[in-house]
Design a protein around this motif. Sequence first.
Motif, PDB file in Angstrom:
ATOM      1  N   GLU A 106       0.835  -1.200   0.000  1.00 53.18           N
ATOM      2  CA  GLU A 106       0.000   0.000   0.000  1.00 53.18           C
ATOM      3  C   GLU A 106       0.875   1.257   0.000  1.00 53.18           C
ATOM      4  O   GLU A 106       0.629   2.214  -0.740  1.00 53.18           O
ATOM      5  CB  GLU A 106      -0.922  -0.016   1.220  1.00 53.18           C
ATOM      6  CG  GLU A 106      -1.907   1.129   1.295  1.00 53.18           C
ATOM      7  CD  GLU A 106      -3.106   0.957   0.378  1.00 53.18           C
ATOM      8  OE1 GLU A 106      -4.012   1.780   0.458  1.00 53.18           O
ATOM      9  OE2 GLU A 106      -3.124   0.017  -0.438  1.00 53.18           O
ATOM     10  N   LEU A 107       1.900   1.257   0.837  1.00 56.25           N
ATOM     11  CA  LEU A 107       2.829   2.386   0.868  1.00 56.25           C
ATOM     12  C   LEU A 107       3.500   2.574  -0.495  1.00 56.25           C
ATOM     13  O   LEU A 107       3.642   3.699  -0.984  1.00 56.25           O
ATOM     14  CB  LEU A 107       3.892   2.169   1.943  1.00 56.25           C
ATOM     15  CG  LEU A 107       3.453   2.317   3.402  1.00 56.25           C
ATOM     16  CD1 LEU A 107       4.564   1.856   4.332  1.00 56.25           C
ATOM     17  CD2 LEU A 107       3.072   3.768   3.710  1.00 56.25           C
ATOM     18  N   THR A 108       3.896   1.471  -1.095  1.00 55.66           N
ATOM     19  CA  THR A 108       4.557   1.523  -2.401  1.00 55.66           C
ATOM     20  C   THR A 108       3.639   2.143  -3.452  1.00 55.66           C
ATOM     21  O   THR A 108       4.067   2.985  -4.265  1.00 55.66           O
ATOM     22  CB  THR A 108       4.973   0.107  -2.842  1.00 55.66           C
ATOM     23  OG1 THR A 108       5.806  -0.470  -1.831  1.00 55.66           O
ATOM     24  CG2 THR A 108       5.718   0.136  -4.156  1.00 55.66           C
ATOM     25  N   ARG A 109       2.385   1.739  -3.431  1.00 61.63           N
ATOM     26  CA  ARG A 109       1.404   2.257  -4.396  1.00 61.63           C
ATOM     27  C   ARG A 109       1.192   3.762  -4.193  1.00 61.63           C
ATOM     28  O   ARG A 109       1.134   4.530  -5.167  1.00 61.63           O
ATOM     29  CB  ARG A 109       0.078   1.513  -4.219  1.00 61.63           C
ATOM     30  CG  ARG A 109      -1.020   1.910  -5.183  1.00 61.63           C
ATOM     31  CD  ARG A 109      -2.271   1.066  -4.962  1.00 61.63           C
ATOM     32  NE  ARG A 109      -2.900   1.333  -3.676  1.00 61.63           N
ATOM     33  CZ  ARG A 109      -3.785   2.320  -3.469  1.00 61.63           C
ATOM     34  NH1 ARG A 109      -4.131   3.123  -4.464  1.00 61.63           N
ATOM     35  NH2 ARG A 109      -4.331   2.480  -2.282  1.00 61.63           N
ATOM     36  N   ILE A 110       1.093   4.188  -2.934  1.00 58.92           N
ATOM     37  CA  ILE A 110       0.850   5.600  -2.642  1.00 58.92           C
ATOM     38  C   ILE A 110       2.056   6.461  -3.041  1.00 58.92           C
ATOM     39  O   ILE A 110       1.908   7.536  -3.638  1.00 58.92           O
ATOM     40  CB  ILE A 110       0.516   5.793  -1.149  1.00 58.92           C
ATOM     41  CG1 ILE A 110      -0.831   5.131  -0.821  1.00 58.92           C
ATOM     42  CG2 ILE A 110       0.476   7.274  -0.785  1.00 58.92           C
ATOM     43  CD1 ILE A 110      -1.124   5.027   0.661  1.00 58.92           C
ATOM     44  N   VAL A 111       3.250   5.989  -2.714  1.00 63.39           N
ATOM     45  CA  VAL A 111       4.459   6.737  -3.062  1.00 63.39           C
ATOM     46  C   VAL A 111       4.577   6.886  -4.582  1.00 63.39           C
ATOM     47  O   VAL A 111       4.902   7.967  -5.094  1.00 63.39           O
ATOM     48  CB  VAL A 111       5.711   6.059  -2.463  1.00 63.39           C
ATOM     49  CG1 VAL A 111       6.994   6.627  -3.083  1.00 63.39           C
ATOM     50  CG2 VAL A 111       5.742   6.234  -0.946  1.00 63.39           C
ATOM     51  N   ALA A 112       4.281   5.820  -5.310  1.00 61.15           N
ATOM     52  CA  ALA A 112       4.352   5.880  -6.777  1.00 61.15           C
ATOM     53  C   ALA A 112       3.347   6.886  -7.326  1.00 61.15           C
ATOM     54  O   ALA A 112       3.665   7.671  -8.242  1.00 61.15           O
ATOM     55  CB  ALA A 112       4.099   4.490  -7.364  1.00 61.15           C
ATOM     56  N   TRP A 113       2.129   6.890  -6.777  1.00 61.12           N
ATOM     57  CA  TRP A 113       1.099   7.839  -7.222  1.00 61.12           C
ATOM     58  C   TRP A 113       1.534   9.268  -6.940  1.00 61.12           C
ATOM     59  O   TRP A 113       1.406  10.159  -7.799  1.00 61.12           O
ATOM     60  CB  TRP A 113      -0.216   7.525  -6.505  1.00 61.12           C
ATOM     61  CG  TRP A 113      -1.315   8.505  -6.826  1.00 61.12           C
ATOM     62  CD1 TRP A 113      -2.200   8.445  -7.863  1.00 61.12           C
ATOM     63  CD2 TRP A 113      -1.638   9.701  -6.103  1.00 61.12           C
ATOM     64  NE1 TRP A 113      -3.054   9.517  -7.835  1.00 61.12           N
ATOM     65  CE2 TRP A 113      -2.735  10.309  -6.765  1.00 61.12           C
ATOM     66  CE3 TRP A 113      -1.123  10.311  -4.961  1.00 61.12           C
ATOM     67  CZ2 TRP A 113      -3.313  11.492  -6.326  1.00 61.12           C
ATOM     68  CZ3 TRP A 113      -1.683  11.510  -4.521  1.00 61.12           C
ATOM     69  CH2 TRP A 113      -2.772  12.085  -5.196  1.00 61.12           C
ATOM     70  N   ALA A 114       2.062   9.508  -5.743  1.00 59.39           N
ATOM     71  CA  ALA A 114       2.479  10.864  -5.371  1.00 59.39           C
ATOM     72  C   ALA A 114       3.600  11.363  -6.281  1.00 59.39           C
ATOM     73  O   ALA A 114       3.594  12.521  -6.724  1.00 59.39           O
ATOM     74  CB  ALA A 114       2.923  10.881  -3.910  1.00 59.39           C
ATOM     75  N   ARG A 115       4.544  10.499  -6.560  1.00 64.47           N
ATOM     76  CA  ARG A 115       5.638  10.901  -7.453  1.00 64.47           C
ATOM     77  C   ARG A 115       5.126  11.202  -8.863  1.00 64.47           C
ATOM     78  O   ARG A 115       5.571  12.154  -9.512  1.00 64.47           O
ATOM     79  CB  ARG A 115       6.692   9.796  -7.486  1.00 64.47           C
ATOM     80  CG  ARG A 115       7.574   9.766  -6.246  1.00 64.47           C
ATOM     81  CD  ARG A 115       8.511   8.588  -6.260  1.00 64.47           C
ATOM     82  NE  ARG A 115       9.552   8.716  -5.245  1.00 64.47           N
ATOM     83  CZ  ARG A 115      10.349   7.733  -4.874  1.00 64.47           C
ATOM     84  NH1 ARG A 115      10.233   6.536  -5.451  1.00 64.47           N
ATOM     85  NH2 ARG A 115      11.270   7.929  -3.945  1.00 64.47           N
ATOM     86  N   GLU A 116       4.188  10.395  -9.324  1.00 60.21           N
ATOM     87  CA  GLU A 116       3.631  10.606 -10.661  1.00 60.21           C
ATOM     88  C   GLU A 116       2.994  11.984 -10.787  1.00 60.21           C
ATOM     89  O   GLU A 116       3.049  12.620 -11.845  1.00 60.21           O
ATOM     90  CB  GLU A 116       2.592   9.518 -10.954  1.00 60.21           C
ATOM     91  CG  GLU A 116       1.904   9.647 -12.299  1.00 60.21           C
ATOM     92  CD  GLU A 116       0.796   8.628 -12.497  1.00 60.21           C
ATOM     93  OE1 GLU A 116       0.047   8.756 -13.492  1.00 60.21           O
ATOM     94  OE2 GLU A 116       0.667   7.714 -11.657  1.00 60.21           O
ATOM     95  N   HIS A 117       2.404  12.458  -9.665  1.00 58.90           N
ATOM     96  CA  HIS A 117       1.672  13.730  -9.700  1.00 58.90           C
ATOM     97  C   HIS A 117       2.447  14.876  -9.044  1.00 58.90           C
ATOM     98  O   HIS A 117       1.885  15.973  -8.867  1.00 58.90           O
ATOM     99  CB  HIS A 117       0.311  13.555  -9.021  1.00 58.90           C
ATOM    100  CG  HIS A 117      -0.597  12.593  -9.740  1.00 58.90           C
ATOM    101  ND1 HIS A 117      -1.228  12.916 -10.917  1.00 58.90           N
ATOM    102  CD2 HIS A 117      -0.942  11.311  -9.466  1.00 58.90           C
ATOM    103  CE1 HIS A 117      -1.943  11.887 -11.336  1.00 58.90           C
ATOM    104  NE2 HIS A 117      -1.790  10.893 -10.475  1.00 58.90           N
ATOM    105  N   GLY A 118       3.708  14.641  -8.683  1.00 55.98           N
ATOM    106  CA  GLY A 118       4.520  15.711  -8.110  1.00 55.98           C
ATOM    107  C   GLY A 118       4.065  16.168  -6.741  1.00 55.98           C
ATOM    108  O   GLY A 118       4.222  17.352  -6.391  1.00 55.98           O
ATOM    109  N   VAL A 119       3.532  15.238  -5.949  1.00 53.31           N
ATOM    110  CA  VAL A 119       3.043  15.565  -4.602  1.00 53.31           C
ATOM    111  C   VAL A 119       4.097  15.145  -3.575  1.00 53.31           C
ATOM    112  O   VAL A 119       4.558  13.993  -3.585  1.00 53.31           O
ATOM    113  CB  VAL A 119       1.710  14.847  -4.303  1.00 53.31           C
ATOM    114  CG1 VAL A 119       1.249  15.136  -2.874  1.00 53.31           C
ATOM    115  CG2 VAL A 119       0.652  15.261  -5.320  1.00 53.31           C
ATOM    116  N   LEU A 120       4.478  16.059  -2.695  1.00 54.23           N
ATOM    117  CA  LEU A 120       5.450  15.767  -1.653  1.00 54.23           C
ATOM    118  C   LEU A 120       4.807  14.940  -0.545  1.00 54.23           C
ATOM    119  O   LEU A 120       3.741  15.306  -0.029  1.00 54.23           O
ATOM    120  CB  LEU A 120       6.000  17.073  -1.082  1.00 54.23           C
ATOM    121  CG  LEU A 120       7.003  16.963   0.076  1.00 54.23           C
ATOM    122  CD1 LEU A 120       8.258  16.202  -0.349  1.00 54.23           C
ATOM    123  CD2 LEU A 120       7.360  18.353   0.595  1.00 54.23           C
ATOM    124  N   VAL A 121       5.438  13.832  -0.178  1.00 54.35           N
ATOM    125  CA  VAL A 121       4.927  12.942   0.867  1.00 54.35           C
ATOM    126  C   VAL A 121       5.748  13.099   2.137  1.00 54.35           C
ATOM    127  O   VAL A 121       6.979  12.978   2.112  1.00 54.35           O
ATOM    128  CB  VAL A 121       4.982  11.464   0.418  1.00 54.35           C
ATOM    129  CG1 VAL A 121       4.606  10.535   1.567  1.00 54.35           C
ATOM    130  CG2 VAL A 121       4.067  11.234  -0.780  1.00 54.35           C
TER     131      VAL A 121
END
Length: 364
Positions: A170-185
């Motif tokens: 789940e963490l991996t999926r969220i991090v990938a999505w955030a990077r795709e959209h330029g969102v800082l986590v």
Amino acid sequence: MSAVSSRLPVFPWDKLEPYKATALAHPDGIVDLSVGTPVDPVPPLIQEALVAAADSPGYPTVWGTPALRDALTGWCGRRLGATGFAHENVLPVVGSKELVAWLPTQLGLGAGDKVAYPRLAYPTYEVGARLCGAEAVVYDDPTELDPAGLKLLWLNSPSNPTGKVLPKDELTRIVAWAREHGVLVFSDECYLELGWEADPVSVLHPDVCGGSYEGIVAVHSLSKRSNLAGYRAAFVAGDAAVLGELLQIRKHGGMMTAAPVQAATVAALGDDTHVAEQRARYAARRAALKGALEAHGFRIEHSEASLYLWATRDEPCWDTVAYLAEKGILVAPGDFYGEAGARFVRVAFTATDERVDAAVKRLG
């Protein structure tokens, strides 16, 4: 002068005062399970390090001593699995709450920007957004958010208040999505050492981040693992570009961890024995309270990690708070953490063994 406090919600803990008064009136005294504040002694080796560094007449640095940075990078590698960490990947902060509250401001966020955090969450995420004038947005699944204008995404695993742990995939999926959209986590991992029925994983683990720290930062604290809430010892780790910018801002703001606390942090992160000993204390208290609450008719949800039990009697949370206060037990109402918690209470197991035993007897 405009009152900045007008942007903020009512300080929730003030609402508990009448119930605290009721619990205090119990013949055997209050059992305060409302705030997750450590009550056990600071381990001697940490106290000794603090005292040894007490003669510190000069100003400390915001970035910390080289010894502190070595301790931070070493611990991230040993405990979190972070690889290739350098001093540029770590930054000490003056307690994690300070960081959470002021991070959006220090990142330059404001009107038109969005800060997202879990629907059930530590209230300071919202406070941070309000302080800088950004829009606070809650989520169930962050990947379902509209990324337009979303500048900061807070993760919290293990969760405060629910103790829920996000699985590695789940963490991996969220991090990938955030990077795709330029969102800082920013991932609040302050309870990572306190997994009971799950093994929490950091966003800095290579299986999650792919060995790159671009766009991700983890937040860690020594308050719970080492009983250092009074020391205000915490740090952030991850994206060197983000931390470098924060370092420059925090230098101007004088946001320095006290030199004796830096020395104590080095000692704390270099020793795993005291962490295991404290875990054992919490495990025993957790088992006792969980059993007593369930036998009394409560249902426990999530709670696989952290210092809390997320409990319900399937009634409004304030009714449960009042019910337990009559027994001399003070707990936190679930709606402190969002409307979704309106039928739950958060029960901390940070009281002493004697007070936990008293609560168990009252629930028996």
